[in-house]
Design a protein around this motif. Structure first.
Motif, PDB file in Angstrom:
ATOM      1  N   GLN A  46       0.830  -1.442   0.081  1.00 26.95           N
ATOM      2  CA  GLN A  46      -0.027  -0.109   0.298  1.00 26.95           C
ATOM      3  C   GLN A  46       0.713   1.443  -0.117  1.00 26.95           C
ATOM      4  O   GLN A  46       2.434   1.429   0.629  1.00 26.95           O
ATOM      5  CB  GLN A  46      -0.902  -0.525   1.152  1.00 26.95           C
ATOM      6  N   LEU A  47       0.250   2.463  -0.072  1.00 32.29           N
ATOM      7  CA  LEU A  47       1.611   4.111  -0.648  1.00 32.29           C
ATOM      8  C   LEU A  47       0.314   4.906   1.002  1.00 32.29           C
ATOM      9  O   LEU A  47      -0.754   4.834   0.739  1.00 32.29           O
ATOM     10  CB  LEU A  47       0.512   3.897  -1.629  1.00 32.29           C
ATOM     11  N   ASP A  48       1.500   4.863   1.992  1.00 31.28           N
ATOM     12  CA  ASP A  48       0.874   5.870   2.920  1.00 31.28           C
ATOM     13  C   ASP A  48       1.077   7.678   2.579  1.00 31.28           C
ATOM     14  O   ASP A  48       2.474   7.649   1.994  1.00 31.28           O
ATOM     15  CB  ASP A  48       1.878   5.007   4.495  1.00 31.28           C
ATOM     16  N   GLY A  49       0.891   8.349   3.186  1.00 27.83           N
ATOM     17  CA  GLY A  49       1.232   9.718   3.439  1.00 27.83           C
ATOM     18  C   GLY A  49       0.003  10.370   1.657  1.00 27.83           C
ATOM     19  O   GLY A  49      -0.694   9.476   1.253  1.00 27.83           O
ATOM     20  N   ASN A  50       0.447  11.472   1.779  1.00 32.20           N
ATOM     21  CA  ASN A  50      -0.132  12.104   0.502  1.00 32.20           C
ATOM     22  C   ASN A  50       0.676  12.305  -0.566  1.00 32.20           C
ATOM     23  O   ASN A  50       2.116  11.428  -0.857  1.00 32.20           O
ATOM     24  CB  ASN A  50      -0.533  13.657   1.102  1.00 32.20           C
ATOM     25  N   ARG A  60       4.391   9.951   0.329  1.00 39.46           N
ATOM     26  CA  ARG A  60       4.226   9.239  -0.242  1.00 39.46           C
ATOM     27  C   ARG A  60       5.495   7.383  -0.684  1.00 39.46           C
ATOM     28  O   ARG A  60       6.451   7.356  -0.607  1.00 39.46           O
ATOM     29  CB  ARG A  60       3.556   8.357  -1.696  1.00 39.46           C
ATOM     30  N   LYS A  61       4.833   6.756   0.994  1.00 41.03           N
ATOM     31  CA  LYS A  61       5.886   5.508   1.205  1.00 41.03           C
ATOM     32  C   LYS A  61       5.032   4.232   1.097  1.00 41.03           C
ATOM     33  O   LYS A  61       3.844   4.144   1.114  1.00 41.03           O
ATOM     34  CB  LYS A  61       6.457   6.267   3.168  1.00 41.03           C
ATOM     35  N   ARG A  83       3.835   0.629   1.595  1.00 36.96           N
ATOM     36  CA  ARG A  83       4.245  -0.439   3.143  1.00 36.96           C
ATOM     37  C   ARG A  83       3.801  -1.041   2.925  1.00 36.96           C
ATOM     38  O   ARG A  83       2.571  -1.185   2.143  1.00 36.96           O
ATOM     39  CB  ARG A  83       3.200   0.843   3.773  1.00 36.96           C
ATOM     40  N   GLY A 107       1.534  -5.260   8.926  1.00 34.40           N
ATOM     41  CA  GLY A 107       2.822  -3.748   7.850  1.00 34.40           C
ATOM     42  C   GLY A 107       3.524  -3.542   8.427  1.00 34.40           C
ATOM     43  O   GLY A 107       3.964  -3.576   9.742  1.00 34.40           O
ATOM     44  N   LYS A 121       6.805  -0.906   6.906  1.00 35.45           N
ATOM     45  CA  LYS A 121       7.860   0.120   6.078  1.00 35.45           C
ATOM     46  C   LYS A 121       8.899  -0.735   5.127  1.00 35.45           C
ATOM     47  O   LYS A 121       9.824  -1.199   5.530  1.00 35.45           O
ATOM     48  CB  LYS A 121       8.050   1.306   6.627  1.00 35.45           C
TER      49      LYS A 121
END
Length: 163
Positions: A16-20, A24-25, A27, A38, A40
């Motif tokens: 998944q892509l976390d952040g804006n 984006r990072k 995970r 999860g 990273k």
């Protein structure tokens, strides 16, 4: 005879892509023993570095393929990354010294996010203390945990030896 194969590997089921949009990072969502948690990409790098720190001629470490910046991701990169991470986890889980190593079994595979961070930070402090005091960074007497297969194998051996 003596070696039990464990096909119950932790598996990356999704990335998944976390952040804006600006930070984006990716995970990895890992499934193991019926639960999901999860990690990273930095967490995989941390595990790999801790394993490398304690590698030797008898304790080899699988390669963790290099990650590339998001701006350079080709089409279907996350699918490829998922396969790479699964291969890395499968290889780690297949190597007895890593499978029993506290860094992998008790820390990296910790499912509770707060406990994961606490355990990782405690281990980092412990390793830095060992390095600072010129102690071994890996001690099979203290840095190994018993896995379920170890307990099952011991139970089988005990029952086989019963009169």
């Amino acid at each position: 005879n003596g070696i039990i194969f464990d096909a119950n590997f932790p598996k990356v089921v999704n990335i998944q892509l976390d952040g804006n949009w600006f930070n984006r990072k990716p995970r990895a969502l890992i499934e193991w023993n019926g639960a999901q948690f999860g990690r990273k990409m930095e967490d995989f790098k941390w595990l790999w570095r801790m394993l490398l720190l304690n590698s030797s001629i008898d304790r080899v470490v699988p390669d963790l393929p290099t990650d590339i910046p998001e701006s350079h991701w080709p089409e279907n990169y996350l699918k490829r990354r998922k396969r790479e991470l699964n291969l890395f986890l499968m290889q780690c889980h297949s190597m007895p010294w890593i499978k029993r190593y506290v860094v992998y079994h008790a820390i990296f595979l910790e499912m509770d996010p707060k406990e994961w961070k606490r355990k990782r930070n405690d281990f980092d402090r412990q390793i830095m203390h060992r390095i600072k005091h010129k102690q071994k960074t890996y001690d099979p007497r203290t840095d190994v945990v018993e896995t379920q297969n170890d307990a099952n194998a011991r139970s089988v051996l005990i029952h086989e030896n019963d009169p």
